[in-house]
Write a protein that holds these residues in place. Structure first.
Motif, PDB file in Angstrom:
ATOM      1  N   VAL A  17       0.793  -1.020  -0.049  1.00 28.04           N
ATOM      2  CA  VAL A  17       0.087  -0.005  -0.110  1.00 28.04           C
ATOM      3  C   VAL A  17       0.739   1.296   0.118  1.00 28.04           C
ATOM      4  O   VAL A  17       0.657   2.234  -0.742  1.00 28.04           O
ATOM      5  CB  VAL A  17      -1.010  -0.152   1.210  1.00 28.04           C
ATOM      6  CG1 VAL A  17      -1.624   1.109   1.357  1.00 28.04           C
ATOM      7  CG2 VAL A  17      -2.092  -1.181   0.946  1.00 28.04           C
ATOM      8  N   GLY A  18       1.911   1.433   0.934  1.00 20.08           N
ATOM      9  CA  GLY A  18       2.983   2.350   0.789  1.00 20.08           C
ATOM     10  C   GLY A  18       2.721   3.441   1.641  1.00 20.08           C
ATOM     11  O   GLY A  18       1.594   3.813   2.050  1.00 20.08           O
ATOM     12  N   TYR A  19       3.885   4.159   2.148  1.00 22.43           N
ATOM     13  CA  TYR A  19       3.917   5.358   2.777  1.00 22.43           C
ATOM     14  C   TYR A  19       4.263   6.460   1.717  1.00 22.43           C
ATOM     15  O   TYR A  19       5.465   6.308   1.100  1.00 22.43           O
ATOM     16  CB  TYR A  19       4.998   5.250   4.001  1.00 22.43           C
ATOM     17  CG  TYR A  19       4.472   4.329   5.004  1.00 22.43           C
ATOM     18  CD1 TYR A  19       3.337   4.655   5.976  1.00 22.43           C
ATOM     19  CD2 TYR A  19       4.919   2.963   5.265  1.00 22.43           C
ATOM     20  CE1 TYR A  19       3.046   3.907   7.070  1.00 22.43           C
ATOM     21  CE2 TYR A  19       4.332   2.172   6.246  1.00 22.43           C
ATOM     22  CZ  TYR A  19       3.546   2.456   7.261  1.00 22.43           C
ATOM     23  OH  TYR A  19       3.136   1.807   8.303  1.00 22.43           O
ATOM     24  N   PHE A  20       3.845   7.379   1.826  1.00 28.63           N
ATOM     25  CA  PHE A  20       4.113   8.477   0.818  1.00 28.63           C
ATOM     26  C   PHE A  20       4.099   9.874   1.235  1.00 28.63           C
ATOM     27  O   PHE A  20       3.738  10.120   2.509  1.00 28.63           O
ATOM     28  CB  PHE A  20       2.841   8.688  -0.170  1.00 28.63           C
ATOM     29  CG  PHE A  20       2.963   7.263  -0.908  1.00 28.63           C
ATOM     30  CD1 PHE A  20       3.303   7.101  -2.145  1.00 28.63           C
ATOM     31  CD2 PHE A  20       1.815   6.376  -0.459  1.00 28.63           C
ATOM     32  CE1 PHE A  20       3.168   5.975  -2.943  1.00 28.63           C
ATOM     33  CE2 PHE A  20       1.656   5.206  -1.211  1.00 28.63           C
ATOM     34  CZ  PHE A  20       2.206   5.002  -2.537  1.00 28.63           C
ATOM     35  N   ASP A  21       4.655  10.912   0.743  1.00 30.63           N
ATOM     36  CA  ASP A  21       5.005  12.312   1.213  1.00 30.63           C
ATOM     37  C   ASP A  21       5.427  12.411   2.498  1.00 30.63           C
ATOM     38  O   ASP A  21       5.024  13.422   3.652  1.00 30.63           O
ATOM     39  CB  ASP A  21       3.462  12.968   1.172  1.00 30.63           C
ATOM     40  CG  ASP A  21       3.024  13.157  -0.249  1.00 30.63           C
ATOM     41  OD1 ASP A  21       3.779  13.536  -1.079  1.00 30.63           O
ATOM     42  OD2 ASP A  21       1.917  12.807  -0.415  1.00 30.63           O
ATOM     43  N   LEU A  22       6.525  11.415   2.536  1.00 25.93           N
ATOM     44  CA  LEU A  22       7.071  11.553   3.951  1.00 25.93           C
ATOM     45  C   LEU A  22       8.062  12.864   4.255  1.00 25.93           C
ATOM     46  O   LEU A  22       8.799  13.444   3.028  1.00 25.93           O
ATOM     47  CB  LEU A  22       8.201  10.509   3.981  1.00 25.93           C
ATOM     48  CG  LEU A  22       9.328  10.420   5.013  1.00 25.93           C
ATOM     49  CD1 LEU A  22       8.638  10.030   6.458  1.00 25.93           C
ATOM     50  CD2 LEU A  22      10.288   9.051   4.984  1.00 25.93           C
ATOM     51  N   GLY A  23       7.900  13.630   5.384  1.00 26.57           N
ATOM     52  CA  GLY A  23       8.683  14.708   5.345  1.00 26.57           C
ATOM     53  C   GLY A  23       8.792  15.489   6.768  1.00 26.57           C
ATOM     54  O   GLY A  23       7.683  14.971   7.930  1.00 26.57           O
ATOM     55  N   PHE A  24       9.884  16.173   7.177  1.00 28.48           N
ATOM     56  CA  PHE A  24       9.661  16.677   8.467  1.00 28.48           C
ATOM     57  C   PHE A  24       9.571  18.091   8.384  1.00 28.48           C
ATOM     58  O   PHE A  24      10.222  18.747   7.662  1.00 28.48           O
ATOM     59  CB  PHE A  24      11.117  16.383   9.306  1.00 28.48           C
ATOM     60  CG  PHE A  24      11.414  14.998   9.350  1.00 28.48           C
ATOM     61  CD1 PHE A  24      10.682  14.475  10.733  1.00 28.48           C
ATOM     62  CD2 PHE A  24      11.901  14.244   8.668  1.00 28.48           C
ATOM     63  CE1 PHE A  24      11.067  13.277  11.196  1.00 28.48           C
ATOM     64  CE2 PHE A  24      12.140  12.683   9.047  1.00 28.48           C
ATOM     65  CZ  PHE A  24      11.700  12.217  10.185  1.00 28.48           C
ATOM     66  N   THR A  25       8.846  18.796   9.266  1.00 29.01           N
ATOM     67  CA  THR A  25       8.374  20.280   9.289  1.00 29.01           C
ATOM     68  C   THR A  25       9.367  21.059  10.293  1.00 29.01           C
ATOM     69  O   THR A  25       9.478  22.348  10.230  1.00 29.01           O
ATOM     70  CB  THR A  25       7.014  20.756   9.668  1.00 29.01           C
ATOM     71  OG1 THR A  25       6.726  19.850  10.828  1.00 29.01           O
ATOM     72  CG2 THR A  25       5.988  20.042   8.551  1.00 29.01           C
ATOM     73  N   THR A  26       9.891  20.165  11.236  1.00 31.36           N
ATOM     74  CA  THR A  26      10.776  20.728  12.245  1.00 31.36           C
ATOM     75  C   THR A  26      11.856  19.525  12.557  1.00 31.36           C
ATOM     76  O   THR A  26      11.906  18.378  12.038  1.00 31.36           O
ATOM     77  CB  THR A  26      10.210  21.089  13.728  1.00 31.36           C
ATOM     78  OG1 THR A  26       9.839  19.896  14.231  1.00 31.36           O
ATOM     79  CG2 THR A  26       9.224  21.973  13.506  1.00 31.36           C
ATOM     80  N   GLY A  80      -0.913   4.926   2.563  1.00 31.39           N
ATOM     81  CA  GLY A  80      -2.123   4.563   1.311  1.00 31.39           C
ATOM     82  C   GLY A  80      -2.208   5.935   0.575  1.00 31.39           C
ATOM     83  O   GLY A  80      -1.570   6.796   0.724  1.00 31.39           O
ATOM     84  N   GLN A  81      -2.803   5.616  -0.456  1.00 32.64           N
ATOM     85  CA  GLN A  81      -2.984   6.547  -1.628  1.00 32.64           C
ATOM     86  C   GLN A  81      -4.490   7.162  -1.592  1.00 32.64           C
ATOM     87  O   GLN A  81      -5.354   6.184  -2.344  1.00 32.64           O
ATOM     88  CB  GLN A  81      -2.580   5.909  -3.077  1.00 32.64           C
ATOM     89  CG  GLN A  81      -1.101   5.773  -3.076  1.00 32.64           C
ATOM     90  CD  GLN A  81      -0.503   5.118  -4.044  1.00 32.64           C
ATOM     91  OE1 GLN A  81      -0.676   5.673  -5.399  1.00 32.64           O
ATOM     92  NE2 GLN A  81      -0.543   3.839  -4.285  1.00 32.64           N
ATOM     93  N   PRO A  82      -4.922   7.935  -1.264  1.00 31.76           N
ATOM     94  CA  PRO A  82      -6.367   8.555  -1.448  1.00 31.76           C
ATOM     95  C   PRO A  82      -6.825   8.377  -2.962  1.00 31.76           C
ATOM     96  O   PRO A  82      -6.378   8.951  -3.724  1.00 31.76           O
ATOM     97  CB  PRO A  82      -6.351   9.773  -0.833  1.00 31.76           C
ATOM     98  CG  PRO A  82      -5.194  10.084   0.002  1.00 31.76           C
ATOM     99  CD  PRO A  82      -4.264   8.977  -0.501  1.00 31.76           C
ATOM    100  N   GLY A  83      -8.078   7.682  -3.136  1.00 27.37           N
ATOM    101  CA  GLY A  83      -8.625   7.777  -4.292  1.00 27.37           C
ATOM    102  C   GLY A  83      -8.344   6.660  -5.208  1.00 27.37           C
ATOM    103  O   GLY A  83      -8.998   6.264  -6.098  1.00 27.37           O
ATOM    104  N   ASN A  84      -7.527   5.652  -4.677  1.00 30.36           N
ATOM    105  CA  ASN A  84      -7.100   4.459  -5.154  1.00 30.36           C
ATOM    106  C   ASN A  84      -7.687   3.075  -4.605  1.00 30.36           C
ATOM    107  O   ASN A  84      -7.723   2.247  -5.121  1.00 30.36           O
ATOM    108  CB  ASN A  84      -5.715   4.152  -5.580  1.00 30.36           C
ATOM    109  CG  ASN A  84      -5.160   3.816  -4.195  1.00 30.36           C
ATOM    110  OD1 ASN A  84      -5.712   3.890  -3.263  1.00 30.36           O
ATOM    111  ND2 ASN A  84      -3.864   3.185  -4.490  1.00 30.36           N
ATOM    112  N   GLY A  85      -8.949   3.355  -3.840  1.00 31.68           N
ATOM    113  CA  GLY A  85      -9.485   2.355  -2.983  1.00 31.68           C
ATOM    114  C   GLY A  85      -8.951   1.900  -1.924  1.00 31.68           C
ATOM    115  O   GLY A  85      -9.410   0.998  -1.200  1.00 31.68           O
ATOM    116  N   SER A  86      -7.512   2.131  -1.493  1.00 23.84           N
ATOM    117  CA  SER A  86      -6.996   1.600  -0.379  1.00 23.84           C
ATOM    118  C   SER A  86      -7.112   2.712   0.862  1.00 23.84           C
ATOM    119  O   SER A  86      -7.731   3.754   0.740  1.00 23.84           O
ATOM    120  CB  SER A  86      -5.399   1.568  -0.665  1.00 23.84           C
ATOM    121  OG  SER A  86      -4.867   2.947  -0.996  1.00 23.84           O
ATOM    122  N   THR A  87      -7.175   1.996   2.226  1.00 25.21           N
ATOM    123  CA  THR A  87      -7.187   2.653   3.249  1.00 25.21           C
ATOM    124  C   THR A  87      -6.217   3.906   3.291  1.00 25.21           C
ATOM    125  O   THR A  87      -4.888   3.257   2.967  1.00 25.21           O
ATOM    126  CB  THR A  87      -6.999   1.689   4.528  1.00 25.21           C
ATOM    127  OG1 THR A  87      -8.033   1.025   4.416  1.00 25.21           O
ATOM    128  CG2 THR A  87      -7.146   2.316   5.657  1.00 25.21           C
TER     129      THR A  87
END
Length: 225
Positions: free
Chosen positions: A182-191, A200-207
């Motif tokens: 399913v995957g982890y996406f848009d990994l980032g640190f703000t501080t 998951g990926q919104p819109g492709n049917g996955s949680t």
């Protein structure tokens, strides 16, 4: 790709880099940045910018600028990883001069060799940080919280977020799901301590859900809306 920092927004459209002030809708090409057709991602810190160009092991490049005005191109600094040729996958800056680079190569059966390099001169020279990132999964995210904490997201038949708290000398796996990729996406640190990742990926049917860390990626918890 689209990123903003230091009052500026950059957009990568094909091999053309565009720029605007964040309070303006007037975009203009950055002609001084000479990019090839394989340019894939933008990374910013303050006024500094790094652009990754793919193209395969030995031919990928890092195009960078300390101020958005003067530009340089660094040839693929990735060494062989796990005995396989490697290429630049992503850049993750933590200051205008310190930037991590993720190299990967030798993909096979849902895994690949991965290594993190570090530069303290804005991306002119790189050196290896230590042990390789675990092989599991093909990398699809890269971020740095500080000069010591760096994280890699990967997916194949499962999903992982790998984290190092000692600048790449050792690795732990704070997030792992045997979910078929399913995957982890848009990994980032703000501080230096707070970060986010989307599962998951919104819109492709996955949680899908947003996870947040407040201890530099050591632990993660879902955000309730």
């Amino acid at each position: 790709d689209l990123e903003s920092s230091g009052g500026l927004a950059y957009a990568l459209v094909g091999n053309q880099l565009m720029r605007t002030q964040v309070d303006s809708n007037s975009w203009a090409p950055v002609s001084a940045a000479s990019l090839g057709s394989a340019a894939t991602s933008i990374s910013l810190h303050g006024k500094a910018i790094w652009i990754v160009e793919g193209g395969g092991p030995g031919t990928s490049k890092l195009v960078s600028s300390p101020d958005g005005a003067s530009w340089r191109t660094t040839a693929d600094p990735c060494p062989s990883v796990g005995g396989e040729p490697a290429e630049i996958v992503a850049a993750a800056p933590v200051s205008t001069t310190t930037v991590f680079l993720l190299c990967a190569g030798g993909p096979a059966a849902g895994s690949e060799s991965k290594q993190v390099l570090i530069s303290t001169d804005g991306g002119v020279h790189f050196s290896a940080t230590g042990s390789n990132v675990p092989r599991g999964g093909d990398s699809n995210g890269f971020a740095a919280a500080s000069v010591t904490v760096v994280a890699v997201a990967a997916r194949s038949g499962a999903s992982w977020v790998y984290r190092s708290a000692d600048a790449g000398r050792s690795w732990q796996t704070p997030l792992q799901q045997g979910d078929g990729g399913v995957g982890y996406f848009d990994l980032g640190f703000t501080t230096s301590t707070q970060g986010v990742v989307i599962y998951g990926q919104p819109g492709n049917g996955s949680t899908s859900k947003l996870l947040m860390t407040r201890d530099a990626g050591a632990t993660w918890a879902p955000v309730t809306f």
